[in-house]
Design a protein around this motif. Structure first.
Motif, PDB file in Angstrom:
ATOM      1  N   VAL A 160     -21.957 -65.450 -18.749  1.00 22.75           N
ATOM      2  CA  VAL A 160     -23.312 -64.909 -18.681  1.00 22.75           C
ATOM      3  C   VAL A 160     -23.273 -63.518 -18.077  1.00 22.75           C
ATOM      4  N   PRO A 161     -23.801 -62.497 -18.757  1.00 28.69           N
ATOM      5  CA  PRO A 161     -23.806 -61.143 -18.193  1.00 28.69           C
ATOM      6  C   PRO A 161     -24.588 -61.100 -16.882  1.00 28.69           C
ATOM      7  N   GLY A 162     -23.998 -60.524 -15.872  1.00 29.95           N
ATOM      8  CA  GLY A 162     -24.679 -60.367 -14.591  1.00 29.95           C
ATOM      9  C   GLY A 162     -24.370 -61.443 -13.575  1.00 29.95           C
ATOM     10  N   PHE A 163     -23.763 -62.549 -13.994  1.00 26.67           N
ATOM     11  CA  PHE A 163     -23.494 -63.638 -13.045  1.00 26.67           C
ATOM     12  C   PHE A 163     -22.462 -63.227 -12.011  1.00 26.67           C
ATOM     13  N   THR A 164     -21.342 -62.649 -12.454  1.00 24.05           N
ATOM     14  CA  THR A 164     -20.286 -62.235 -11.517  1.00 24.05           C
ATOM     15  C   THR A 164     -20.807 -61.201 -10.537  1.00 24.05           C
ATOM     16  N   GLY A 165     -21.598 -60.252 -11.039  1.00 25.03           N
ATOM     17  CA  GLY A 165     -22.172 -59.239 -10.156  1.00 25.03           C
ATOM     18  C   GLY A 165     -23.107 -59.843  -9.125  1.00 25.03           C
ATOM     19  N   PHE A 166     -23.872 -60.863  -9.526  1.00 27.46           N
ATOM     20  CA  PHE A 166     -24.776 -61.536  -8.584  1.00 27.46           C
ATOM     21  C   PHE A 166     -23.984 -62.207  -7.464  1.00 27.46           C
ATOM     22  N   LEU A 167     -22.869 -62.860  -7.814  1.00 28.25           N
ATOM     23  CA  LEU A 167     -22.025 -63.489  -6.797  1.00 28.25           C
ATOM     24  C   LEU A 167     -21.498 -62.456  -5.802  1.00 28.25           C
ATOM     25  N   GLN A 168     -21.062 -61.306  -6.310  1.00 29.20           N
ATOM     26  CA  GLN A 168     -20.506 -60.269  -5.444  1.00 29.20           C
ATOM     27  C   GLN A 168     -21.569 -59.690  -4.511  1.00 29.20           C
ATOM     28  N   ARG A 169     -22.797 -59.603  -4.975  1.00 34.51           N
ATOM     29  CA  ARG A 169     -23.845 -58.980  -4.163  1.00 34.51           C
ATOM     30  C   ARG A 169     -24.504 -59.940  -3.184  1.00 34.51           C
ATOM     31  N   ASN A 170     -24.492 -61.239  -3.491  1.00 34.69           N
ATOM     32  CA  ASN A 170     -25.294 -62.184  -2.704  1.00 34.69           C
ATOM     33  C   ASN A 170     -24.482 -63.245  -1.974  1.00 34.69           C
ATOM     34  N   SER A 171     -23.169 -63.177  -2.024  1.00 30.23           N
ATOM     35  CA  SER A 171     -22.353 -64.152  -1.305  1.00 30.23           C
ATOM     36  C   SER A 171     -22.410 -63.901   0.200  1.00 30.23           C
ATOM     37  N   MET A 172     -21.900 -64.862   0.956  1.00 30.52           N
ATOM     38  CA  MET A 172     -21.873 -64.724   2.405  1.00 30.52           C
ATOM     39  C   MET A 172     -20.976 -63.568   2.836  1.00 30.52           C
ATOM     40  N   LEU A 173     -19.853 -63.405   2.152  1.00 27.46           N
ATOM     41  CA  LEU A 173     -18.950 -62.296   2.470  1.00 27.46           C
ATOM     42  C   LEU A 173     -19.615 -60.957   2.208  1.00 27.46           C
ATOM     43  N   ALA A 174     -20.403 -60.870   1.132  1.00 25.44           N
ATOM     44  CA  ALA A 174     -21.086 -59.616   0.822  1.00 25.44           C
ATOM     45  C   ALA A 174     -22.078 -59.242   1.916  1.00 25.44           C
ATOM     46  N   SER A 175     -22.707 -60.259   2.533  1.00 27.84           N
ATOM     47  CA  SER A 175     -23.655 -59.969   3.617  1.00 27.84           C
ATOM     48  C   SER A 175     -22.943 -59.513   4.882  1.00 27.84           C
ATOM     49  N   LEU A 176     -21.685 -59.928   5.056  1.00 26.74           N
ATOM     50  CA  LEU A 176     -20.925 -59.520   6.236  1.00 26.74           C
ATOM     51  C   LEU A 176     -20.252 -58.177   6.043  1.00 26.74           C
ATOM     52  N   PHE A 177     -19.705 -57.944   4.840  1.00 29.12           N
ATOM     53  CA  PHE A 177     -18.982 -56.705   4.542  1.00 29.12           C
ATOM     54  C   PHE A 177     -19.676 -56.018   3.371  1.00 29.12           C
ATOM     55  N   ARG A 178     -20.756 -55.346   3.668  1.00 33.16           N
ATOM     56  CA  ARG A 178     -21.566 -54.707   2.637  1.00 33.16           C
ATOM     57  C   ARG A 178     -20.833 -53.541   2.013  1.00 33.16           C
ATOM     58  N   THR A 179     -20.790 -53.525   0.688  1.00 33.41           N
ATOM     59  CA  THR A 179     -20.169 -52.442  -0.063  1.00 33.41           C
ATOM     60  C   THR A 179     -21.244 -51.713  -0.854  1.00 33.41           C
ATOM     61  N   PRO A 180     -20.980 -50.471  -1.329  1.00 39.06           N
ATOM     62  CA  PRO A 180     -22.003 -49.722  -2.052  1.00 39.06           C
ATOM     63  C   PRO A 180     -22.529 -50.466  -3.261  1.00 39.06           C
ATOM     64  N   ASP A 181     -21.655 -51.140  -4.028  1.00 41.74           N
ATOM     65  CA  ASP A 181     -22.117 -51.842  -5.219  1.00 41.74           C
ATOM     66  C   ASP A 181     -22.746 -53.189  -4.903  1.00 41.74           C
ATOM     67  N   ALA A 182     -22.773 -53.558  -3.610  1.00 37.72           N
ATOM     68  CA  ALA A 182     -23.415 -54.814  -3.205  1.00 37.72           C
ATOM     69  C   ALA A 182     -24.820 -54.598  -2.688  1.00 37.72           C
ATOM     70  N   GLY A 183     -25.357 -53.403  -2.925  1.00 35.13           N
ATOM     71  CA  GLY A 183     -26.743 -53.159  -2.548  1.00 35.13           C
ATOM     72  C   GLY A 183     -26.890 -52.275  -1.349  1.00 35.13           C
ATOM     73  N   GLY A 184     -25.797 -51.909  -0.657  1.00 34.54           N
ATOM     74  CA  GLY A 184     -25.917 -51.081   0.530  1.00 34.54           C
ATOM     75  C   GLY A 184     -26.077 -49.620   0.201  1.00 34.54           C
ATOM     76  N   GLY A 185     -25.563 -49.192  -0.969  1.00 29.20           N
ATOM     77  CA  GLY A 185     -25.675 -47.797  -1.354  1.00 29.20           C
ATOM     78  C   GLY A 185     -24.712 -46.936  -0.599  1.00 29.20           C
ATOM     79  N   SER A 186     -24.526 -45.717  -1.071  1.00 29.70           N
ATOM     80  CA  SER A 186     -23.610 -44.775  -0.404  1.00 29.70           C
ATOM     81  C   SER A 186     -24.140 -44.328   0.931  1.00 29.70           C
ATOM     82  N   ALA A 187     -25.446 -44.519   1.182  1.00 27.56           N
ATOM     83  CA  ALA A 187     -26.009 -44.112   2.463  1.00 27.56           C
ATOM     84  C   ALA A 187     -25.429 -44.913   3.612  1.00 27.56           C
ATOM     85  N   SER A 188     -25.000 -46.167   3.334  1.00 25.44           N
ATOM     86  CA  SER A 188     -24.437 -47.004   4.398  1.00 25.44           C
ATOM     87  C   SER A 188     -23.089 -46.493   4.867  1.00 25.44           C
ATOM     88  N   LEU A 189     -22.433 -45.630   4.052  1.00 25.76           N
ATOM     89  CA  LEU A 189     -21.131 -45.073   4.424  1.00 25.76           C
ATOM     90  C   LEU A 189     -21.235 -43.677   5.017  1.00 25.76           C
TER      91      LEU A 189
END
Length: 485
Positions: A230-259
């Motif tokens: 399903v298109p978008g499923f893998t991306g959803f996992l990367q953005r909304n997993s528990m690890l993503a909330s702990l280690f926010r990356t630009p493509d996980a919703g934090g944006g380049s401003a977080s860096l």
């Protein structure tokens, strides 16, 4: 010029049309894949989560009951030996095992400062349920209702795991209290040893429960293969997993401003090189020494954390008791199946028959196993020139093995062998027609790297009842066995 402009506009419109068509095809593909999702997947998740929740609840309550029982025994001893110490340890009932048990049953535990240990499988499972909940409009109507139940059970399980973490920490602290204040009066108390044992087995049982829960079933594997298309499923996992909330990356919703304001690797390397250049010829050697010292300090800090309780259940060592690694395992993990084979030779070297058997053993302790089995005997003929396959009998077996040292075991067995031809099942009721074998011997067990087997054993046994048979049967038996994974 006008023709060129018109041509450019036409190409642009064509590209936009194709892009829109591709987006529409992807949406249709996503809808088609999600509509194929079976209710079996959601029901399997719901059932699995519910079993895990109930197992955690039952084991935790049983453990607290035992701890409260032995804590009451310690209280009785201390009230006679040192009433002041008993008053200090048991003045607040809420800080005892009995008080914790009552709060656990009433659901009044405060777990705000505790978090369940991270588990990759549980993280992926909960994130997948969130994704399906967001896409429930595209799911089959038969899936949406079980999905809500599965999601609710997953949230309840997460809360239960937080409670478990709080209880694990409380047991550790309460055990330390009893040791620090009451040890001089208790001496080497059997009740403190029982508390230590129960704590260790509790942690081992929780670890086994987690392993069983984290083992995906075939239904789950098929569903995940479907969802990954399903298109978008893998991306959803990367953005909304528990690890993503702990280690926010630009493509996980934090944006380049977080860096913003963080140094890049090249900037750090340039800074180190500039500092080394300004420090003179010995600066690089001094840098290596400082780096080595920092690594040593980090290792010491890690060891302190482990000793303080940051490690696994293996760090919770009870004082001098022999651990039963099987005790914390569920029943099905204590049952072992194996296949075995042996040859029976006649007057010549050529074997006249072979026994092929299947057995099931129950292992209550890592050093002991006992079980039953069945075997059939195949005849090979008179000699190598006269090979002829034939039925030669059946056997009903019982066995027991105990580990002596390393990979050597002492083996015992009692077997009933029926050698006449079976014309009808009523003949098997004739007890006199069965030959008895009493076996004692040794076995050597080794691990094997195989897709189907995990261990192999070679057994050399003496049949001390063979001399009473007419005719006398083979007294020395060599048997190979393979444990099935």
């Amino acid at each position: 010029m006008k023709c060129k402009t018109l041509l450019t506009g036409f190409v642009t419109l064509l590209c936009l049309s194709l892009s829109a068509q591709q987006i529409s095809e992807k949406a249709d593909s996503s809808l088609a894949q999600l509509s194929k999702l079976s209710t079996k997947y959601v029901q399997a998740i719901s059932s699995k989560t519910d079993k895990y929740y109930k197992a955690l609840t039952a084991k935790t309550e049983k453990t607290l009951e035992r701890l409260a029982k032995w804590e009451a025994k310690i209280k009785t001893i201390l009230e006679k030996a040192s009433p002041e110490t008993a008053q200090r340890l048991f003045a607040n009932p809420e800080l005892t095992f009995a008080g914790m048990l009552q709060k656990y049953r009433e659901g009044k535990l405060v777990v705000n400062n505790y978090a369940a240990q991270y588990n990759e499988y549980r993280d992926k499972l909960s994130t997948t349920l969130k994704y399906l909940d967001n896409k429930k409009d595209q799911l089959n109507s038969s899936v949406t209702k079980p999905l809500q139940a599965a999601k609710a059970k997953a949230d309840t399980l997460e809360a239960k795991l937080k409670e478990t973490e709080a209880i694990k920490q409380f047991i550790k602290e309460r055990k330390k209290q009893l040791l620090d204040f009451g040890m001089q009066y208790l001496g080497k108390s059997k009740y403190m040893e029982k508390i230590s044992k129960e704590n260790w087995y509790y942690l081992e049982t929780l670890k086994n429960y987690k392993q069983i829960f984290s083992d995906p079933r075939k239904t789950e594997e098929l569903a995940m293969k479907l969802l990954e298309k399903v298109p978008g499923f893998t991306g959803f996992l990367q953005r909304n997993s528990m690890l993503a909330s702990l280690f926010r990356t630009p493509d996980a919703g934090g944006g380049s401003a977080s860096l913003a304001g963080l140094q890049t690797r090249s900037q750090v390397n340039n800074l180190i090189q500039n500092q080394l250049a300004a420090g003179g010829p010995n600066a690089q050697e001094q840098f290596r020494q400082n780096l080595s010292a920092a690594q040593s300090q980090l290792s010491e800090l890690k060891n302190k954390i482990l000793k303080a309780g940051g490690g696994s259940s293996n760090d919770e060592q009870a004082e001098g008791f022999k651990k039963n690694e099987q005790r914390g395992k569920p029943l099905k993990k204590k049952i072992e199946f194996s296949v075995n084979a042996q040859t029976n030779r006649g007057s010549a070297v050529f074997p006249v028959s072979s026994d092929l058997g299947l057995s099931a053993g129950f292992r209550p302790h890592q050093n002991f196993v006992a079980g039953v089995g069945l075997a059939g005997r195949i005849g090979w003929g008179r000699d190598i020139r006269h090979i002829s396959l034939s039925y030669s009998g059946i056997s009903a077996r019982s066995f027991a093995e105990y580990k002596l040292r390393r990979s050597f075991h002492v083996a015992f067995g009692f077997e009933m062998n029926y050698r006449p031809e079976i014309r009808n099942l009523d003949l098997l009721k004739d007890y006199a027609a069965w030959q008895r074998s009493g076996l004692v011997g040794v076995s050597k067990v080794v691990s094997v790297k195989s897709k189907f087997f995990k261990k192999a054993s070679a057994k050399l046994m003496w049949d001390f009842l063979s001399y009473h048979q007419v005719p006398v049967t083979q007294p020395i038996i060599f048997r190979l066995a393979y444990s099935i994974k």
